[in-house]
Motif scaffolding. Structure first.
Motif, PDB file in Angstrom:
ATOM      1  N   UNK A   1       0.833  -1.204   0.000  1.00  0.00           N
ATOM      2  CA  UNK A   1       0.000   0.000   0.000  1.00  0.00           C
ATOM      3  C   UNK A   1       0.867   1.253   0.000  1.00  0.00           C
ATOM      4  N   UNK A   2       1.948   1.237   0.786  1.00  0.00           N
ATOM      5  CA  UNK A   2       2.822   2.404   0.873  1.00  0.00           C
ATOM      6  C   UNK A   2       3.663   2.599  -0.382  1.00  0.00           C
ATOM      7  N   UNK A   3       4.058   1.492  -1.007  1.00  0.00           N
ATOM      8  CA  UNK A   3       5.003   1.558  -2.126  1.00  0.00           C
ATOM      9  C   UNK A   3       4.365   2.090  -3.405  1.00  0.00           C
ATOM     10  N   UNK A   4       3.114   1.655  -3.675  1.00  0.00           N
ATOM     11  CA  UNK A   4       2.494   1.974  -4.956  1.00  0.00           C
ATOM     12  C   UNK A   4       1.133   2.642  -4.760  1.00  0.00           C
ATOM     13  N   UNK A   5       0.942   3.777  -5.389  1.00  0.00           N
ATOM     14  CA  UNK A   5      -0.380   4.382  -5.417  1.00  0.00           C
ATOM     15  C   UNK A   5      -1.295   3.518  -6.283  1.00  0.00           C
ATOM     16  N   UNK A   6      -2.521   3.377  -5.855  1.00  0.00           N
ATOM     17  CA  UNK A   6      -3.464   2.554  -6.618  1.00  0.00           C
ATOM     18  C   UNK A   6      -4.893   3.013  -6.353  1.00  0.00           C
ATOM     19  N   UNK A   7      -5.707   2.959  -7.390  1.00  0.00           N
ATOM     20  CA  UNK A   7      -7.116   3.313  -7.221  1.00  0.00           C
ATOM     21  C   UNK A   7      -7.854   2.266  -6.387  1.00  0.00           C
ATOM     22  N   UNK A   8      -7.405   1.003  -6.493  1.00  0.00           N
ATOM     23  CA  UNK A   8      -8.069  -0.096  -5.798  1.00  0.00           C
ATOM     24  C   UNK A   8      -7.027  -1.044  -5.209  1.00  0.00           C
ATOM     25  N   UNK A   9      -7.347  -1.576  -4.034  1.00  0.00           N
ATOM     26  CA  UNK A   9      -6.515  -2.591  -3.402  1.00  0.00           C
ATOM     27  C   UNK A   9      -7.393  -3.806  -3.097  1.00  0.00           C
ATOM     28  N   UNK A  10      -6.988  -4.958  -3.614  1.00  0.00           N
ATOM     29  CA  UNK A  10      -7.726  -6.208  -3.404  1.00  0.00           C
ATOM     30  C   UNK A  10      -6.864  -7.111  -2.538  1.00  0.00           C
ATOM     31  N   UNK A  11      -7.373  -7.469  -1.360  1.00  0.00           N
ATOM     32  CA  UNK A  11      -6.621  -8.307  -0.437  1.00  0.00           C
ATOM     33  C   UNK A  11      -7.133  -9.735  -0.531  1.00  0.00           C
ATOM     34  N   UNK A  12      -6.281 -10.610  -1.066  1.00  0.00           N
ATOM     35  CA  UNK A  12      -6.632 -12.011  -1.287  1.00  0.00           C
ATOM     36  C   UNK A  12      -6.280 -12.763  -0.011  1.00  0.00           C
ATOM     37  N   UNK A  13      -7.291 -13.250   0.688  1.00  0.00           N
ATOM     38  CA  UNK A  13      -7.064 -13.811   2.017  1.00  0.00           C
ATOM     39  C   UNK A  13      -7.899 -15.075   2.235  1.00  0.00           C
ATOM     40  N   UNK A  14      -7.668 -15.717   3.365  1.00  0.00           N
ATOM     41  CA  UNK A  14      -8.485 -16.859   3.788  1.00  0.00           C
ATOM     42  C   UNK A  14      -9.422 -16.398   4.891  1.00  0.00           C
ATOM     43  N   UNK A  15     -10.395 -17.220   5.249  1.00  0.00           N
ATOM     44  CA  UNK A  15     -11.321 -16.866   6.331  1.00  0.00           C
ATOM     45  C   UNK A  15     -10.593 -16.740   7.666  1.00  0.00           C
ATOM     46  N   UNK A  16      -9.458 -17.438   7.793  1.00  0.00           N
ATOM     47  CA  UNK A  16      -8.702 -17.397   9.041  1.00  0.00           C
ATOM     48  C   UNK A  16      -8.048 -16.043   9.274  1.00  0.00           C
ATOM     49  N   UNK A  17      -7.737 -15.332   8.176  1.00  0.00           N
ATOM     50  CA  UNK A  17      -7.038 -14.055   8.300  1.00  0.00           C
ATOM     51  C   UNK A  17      -7.794 -12.964   7.543  1.00  0.00           C
ATOM     52  N   UNK A  18      -8.831 -12.380   8.161  1.00  0.00           N
ATOM     53  CA  UNK A  18      -9.557 -11.283   7.513  1.00  0.00           C
ATOM     54  C   UNK A  18      -8.656 -10.073   7.331  1.00  0.00           C
ATOM     55  N   UNK A  19      -8.931  -9.300   6.282  1.00  0.00           N
ATOM     56  CA  UNK A  19      -8.048  -8.192   5.913  1.00  0.00           C
ATOM     57  C   UNK A  19      -8.643  -6.823   6.226  1.00  0.00           C
ATOM     58  N   UNK A  20      -9.695  -6.771   7.022  1.00  0.00           N
ATOM     59  CA  UNK A  20     -10.355  -5.495   7.282  1.00  0.00           C
ATOM     60  C   UNK A  20      -9.427  -4.478   7.950  1.00  0.00           C
ATOM     61  N   UNK A  21      -8.383  -4.951   8.633  1.00  0.00           N
ATOM     62  CA  UNK A  21      -7.437  -4.049   9.292  1.00  0.00           C
ATOM     63  C   UNK A  21      -6.753  -3.116   8.288  1.00  0.00           C
ATOM     64  N   UNK A  22      -6.711  -3.503   7.014  1.00  0.00           N
ATOM     65  CA  UNK A  22      -6.011  -2.715   6.004  1.00  0.00           C
ATOM     66  C   UNK A  22      -6.801  -1.497   5.547  1.00  0.00           C
ATOM     67  N   UNK A  23      -8.088  -1.411   5.879  1.00  0.00           N
ATOM     68  CA  UNK A  23      -8.907  -0.286   5.441  1.00  0.00           C
ATOM     69  C   UNK A  23      -8.334   1.056   5.895  1.00  0.00           C
ATOM     70  N   UNK A  24      -7.749   1.072   7.087  1.00  0.00           N
ATOM     71  CA  UNK A  24      -7.277   2.333   7.664  1.00  0.00           C
ATOM     72  C   UNK A  24      -6.048   2.895   6.943  1.00  0.00           C
ATOM     73  N   UNK A  25      -5.430   2.104   6.058  1.00  0.00           N
ATOM     74  CA  UNK A  25      -4.186   2.542   5.424  1.00  0.00           C
ATOM     75  C   UNK A  25      -4.345   2.930   3.949  1.00  0.00           C
TER      76      UNK A  25
END
Length: 580
Positions: free
Chosen positions: A226-250
């Motif tokens: 997220x820090x390295x590359x500007x992007x219009x969209x970020x898609x976090x490919x994850x499993x149910x064991x590791x939800x990625x909602x924590x990344x919303x704040x960044x």
């Protein structure tokens, strides 16, 4: 026709050779599941681990078998990635193959990497071994095994094979422990895609329209993406064991998507990624952050990346490089400049209840207080004899007066603070927290002042003292035993790559305090986090000394040269010799 199995061997294989796994381990499992004529095994040899004599190694192996799980893990970490460990594993593997009636020519290569994810060293070792096989006479089939070792070791096999487009080869991986490996089919366009993906050396893109991040237990790789590359969209490919909602704040104003996949089914990963890509405009520039997740998630994402002609990249945190996996061109990785970022990323909703700002401490910039701090350092042995009595007043507003030889400390009912050290006297008009300062807070301030030049020079990016994290319910949280509503971190800083947590011990060091520090470091800093035990006095407890030696991510600093010692730790952790 000769059939080669080429593979690294990893920690699970080593544990299997010690009888600590329920399965045979990946390497032996693959050799038992299919007939191979030759196996070439690469083993990482750690540059900083001391070598033991054969009889000492065997005794330590015996100690592992009778140890408790925590102690066994520490011993295994100490013994692994050494010449003795390699020899033990090879002898065990040869015996297992003989007992199974398997005739396989085993060739083992020790690989001296600078660190576990030394991408260039791994690539060189893989290509050299593959070049030797390709140059050998006769017809051959080469099987590259992705499961053992680190994710870097896995994906480098695939790219090393690109150097030999005419060599008959295949990839296999184990989706479940104890089950035979499965083949990962090489697409026909594989080499064609690689040819299309060779940008110019000056193609250092800083922007994508969409980035797919492989998200797993370790969150820092996705944050770096997220820090390295500007992007219009970020898609976090994850499993149910590791939800990625924590990344919303960044991600600020960028769009957030969470794509849940089966982390052990590469086809599921590939298909679901492609379903999203099909809905994107054809002109979108797409990046794939391949650093996190499982190896089979990597395989599926790589196939999707190839299909849509996207740009894959990987973060080599040790060398501070962002590596484009299509041609191994690299650019510097952008830094993580705030301690708070690490806390918010890995804190799992723990709140920063006290920001740990130096200026936020009452009267901290008093010249008299600074002089007192350095004077106490000089007389640290004398004040240490008063700790037991002083701590009784830490949570009390009661006055006190205590003496030890040529040192007297006093707090009046009006909170006037006095201290006499030899022929020097210090007086402060109002200092309600004087007892806490005397019982150890002074050493935290001494440590902060000692490290402040690193912040001024830019060698570290952020420096905090007394940062507190807390929870907003009554359940409590603890890194060791009794639940508590907040946890204070004595000193924290980052060099832009790694979170460092400094535990300041003005008195004796106990084993449980060391374990607590390691838990805090792993929790907030991830696998790359580093702990520093800053001591007034060298630990005398043999258990503490042994554990400090065994923990690769915990360092001890003692004495007057705190700045130089900590700076050397940072340089070593970044792969730079301290005398450069």
């Amino acid at each position: 026709m000769k059939k080669y199995l080429m593979t690294w061997y990893g920690m699970t294989d080593f544990r299997a050779s010690l009888g600590l796994e329920q399965t045979t381990g990946p390497v032996l499992g693959a050799l038992l599941a299919e007939d191979y004529t030759d196996v070439i095994i690469l083993g990482f040899t750690h540059p900083d681990k001391k070598e033991n004599k054969a009889d000492e190694f065997q005794q330590q192996i015996a100690d592992v078998e009778g140890s408790a799980p925590a102690a066994a893990r520490q011993l295994i970490d100490l013994l692994s990635n050494t010449a003795e460990a390699h020899n033990h594993f090879n002898q065990w593997l040869e015996k297992q193959l003989r007992d199974a009636g398997k005739k396989v020519d085993l060739s083992f290569h020790s690989v001296g990497l600078t660190h576990l994810n030394d991408t260039e060293g791994i690539y060189e070792a893989a290509t050299q071994s593959l070049n030797a096989v390709a140059a050998s006479e006769g017809e051959k089939l080469v099987t590259l095994y992705l499961s053992p070792g680190t994710p870097v070791m896995a994906f480098v096999w695939a790219f090393a094979a690109l150097r030999h487009p005419t060599l008959k080869k295949r990839l296999i991986a184990s989706s479940q422990p104890g089950r035979p490996p499965e083949r990962i089919v090489l697409p026909n366009e594989w080499l064609e895609w690689h040819g299309r993906q060779m940008p110019q050396k000056n193609d250092e893109t800083e922007q994508f329209d969409a980035v797919f991040h492989l998200f797993g237990e370790q969150r820092i790789p996705s944050l770096l993406g997220v820090l390295q590359f500007q992007s219009k969209s970020h898609v976090f490919v994850n499993s149910t064991q590791f939800p990625a909602s924590v990344m919303k704040q960044f991600i600020d104003d960028s769009q957030f998507y969470e794509l849940t996949v089966d982390p052990y089914e590469p086809e599921d990963v590939r298909t679901k990624i492609l379903n999203i890509v099909e809905a994107l405009p054809s002109y979108f520039r797409i990046g794939f952050n391949m650093t996190g997740g499982t190896k089979l998630m990597y395989a599926g994402a790589l196939a999707a990346c190839r299909k849509v002609n996207a740009t894959p990249f990987y973060f080599d945190n040790r060398n501070n490089k962002t590596i484009f996996l299509n041609n191994f061109h690299s650019i510097p990785t952008k830094s993580i400049d705030s301690v708070d970022t690490f806390i918010k990323l890995n804190g799992n909703n723990l709140l920063i209840s006290k920001p740990g700002i130096w200026k936020g401490i009452l009267n901290i910039d008093s010249l008299e207080r600074e002089k007192l701090t350095y004077e106490i350092w000089t007389y640290r042995k004398q004040i240490s004899k008063l700790y037991k009595d002083i701590v009784k007043f830490n949570d009390s507003k009661e006055p006190f007066e205590l003496s030890n030889g040529n040192m007297t400390v006093r707090l009046s009912r009006d909170h006037h603070a006095e201290i006499k050290i030899g022929n020097k006297e210090f007086y402060f008009e109002s200092w309600p927290g004087f007892a806490r300062y005397l019982s150890g807070g002074w050493f935290e301030e001494y440590t902060y002042r000692s490290l402040a030049p690193l912040l001024t020079s830019g060698k570290i990016k952020d420096l905090k003292i007394g940062l507190e994290v807390s929870i907003d319910d009554e359940k409590g949280y603890s890194f060791l035993s009794d639940p508590q509503l907040y946890q204070e971190l004595d000193i924290t800083f980052t060099d832009g790559r790694v979170l460092y947590v400094v535990e300041c011990k003005a008195g004796d060091v106990k084993s449980e305090q060391l374990m607590k520090l390691q838990n805090i470091v792993r929790y907030f800093g991830g696998t790359s986090g580093q702990g520093i035990l800053a001591c007034c006095f060298p630990p005398k407890n043999n258990v503490v000394r042994r554990r400090i030696d065994e923990f690769h991510n915990i360092h001890e600093v003692t004495g007057d040269g705190l700045l130089e010692q900590v700076e050397a730790i940072i340089l070593k952790n970044n792969g730079v010799a301290s005398n450069e």
